[in-house]
Design a protein around this motif. Structure first.
Motif, short mmCIF file in Angstrom:
data_model
loop_
_atom_site.label_atom_id
_atom_site.label_comp_id
_atom_site.label_asym_id
_atom_site.label_seq_id
_atom_site.Cartn_x
_atom_site.Cartn_y
_atom_site.Cartn_z
N PHE A 88 -6.87 -9.03 -13.23
CA PHE A 88 -5.93 -8.69 -12.18
C PHE A 88 -6.71 -8.23 -10.96
O PHE A 88 -7.72 -7.54 -11.08
N SER A 89 -6.24 -8.62 -9.81
CA SER A 89 -6.86 -8.20 -8.57
C SER A 89 -6.43 -6.76 -8.27
O SER A 89 -5.25 -6.43 -8.33
N LYS A 90 -7.37 -5.93 -7.95
CA LYS A 90 -7.05 -4.54 -7.60
C LYS A 90 -6.39 -4.46 -6.22
O LYS A 90 -5.73 -3.49 -5.91
N GLU A 91 -6.57 -5.49 -5.40
CA GLU A 91 -5.98 -5.51 -4.06
C GLU A 91 -4.56 -6.08 -4.04
O GLU A 91 -3.87 -5.98 -3.04
N SER A 92 -4.13 -6.69 -5.12
CA SER A 92 -2.82 -7.33 -5.17
C SER A 92 -1.71 -6.30 -5.09
O SER A 92 -1.79 -5.23 -5.68
N LYS A 93 -0.66 -6.65 -4.38
CA LYS A 93 0.50 -5.77 -4.27
C LYS A 93 1.67 -6.27 -5.09
O LYS A 93 2.69 -5.61 -5.20
N ASP A 94 1.54 -7.47 -5.67
CA ASP A 94 2.61 -8.03 -6.51
C ASP A 94 2.67 -7.32 -7.85
O ASP A 94 1.65 -6.97 -8.42
N THR A 95 3.89 -7.15 -8.33
CA THR A 95 4.06 -6.62 -9.69
C THR A 95 4.16 -7.80 -10.65
O THR A 95 4.29 -8.96 -10.21
N LEU A 96 4.11 -7.53 -11.92
CA LEU A 96 4.27 -8.59 -12.92
C LEU A 96 5.63 -9.27 -12.74
O LEU A 96 5.73 -10.48 -12.83
N GLU A 97 6.65 -8.48 -12.47
CA GLU A 97 7.98 -9.04 -12.26
C GLU A 97 7.99 -9.99 -11.07
O GLU A 97 8.57 -11.08 -11.13
N ASP A 98 7.34 -9.61 -9.97
CA ASP A 98 7.26 -10.48 -8.78
C ASP A 98 6.58 -11.80 -9.12
O ASP A 98 7.03 -12.87 -8.71
N LYS A 99 5.50 -11.74 -9.87
CA LYS A 99 4.76 -12.95 -10.23
C LYS A 99 5.59 -13.87 -11.13
O LYS A 99 5.61 -15.08 -10.94
N MET A 100 6.27 -13.28 -12.12
CA MET A 100 7.09 -14.08 -13.03
C MET A 100 8.23 -14.75 -12.27
O MET A 100 8.52 -15.93 -12.48
N LYS A 101 8.87 -14.02 -11.37
CA LYS A 101 9.96 -14.61 -10.58
C LYS A 101 9.43 -15.76 -9.73
O LYS A 101 10.08 -16.80 -9.62
#
Length: 59
Positions: A34-47
């Motif tokens: 996982f990127s430490k800079e990412s702002k997406d949550t797991l839910e955002d990615k799955m959607k």
């Protein structure tokens, strides 16, 4: 009555972010990161993945 117990010894340590999955006679080593800079949550990615699949009719 005797009870048989088996102990499974993991001879190889699991590196952080990986796990083993056995399917049939094949064992897979799954690595995740996982990127430490990412702002997406797991839910955002799955959607996003589901939305992209629907758009491309890939389901």
């Amino acid at each position: 009555m005797t009870q048989n117990t088996a102990t499974v010894k993991n001879t190889r340590p699991n590196p952080a972010g990986s796990f083993y999955m056995r399917m049939g006679n094949t064992t897979y080593v799954i690595g995740v990161h996982f990127s430490k800079e990412s702002k997406d949550t797991l839910e955002d990615k799955m959607k996003r993945l589901m939305r992209d699949d629907v758009k491309t009719d890939n389901f």
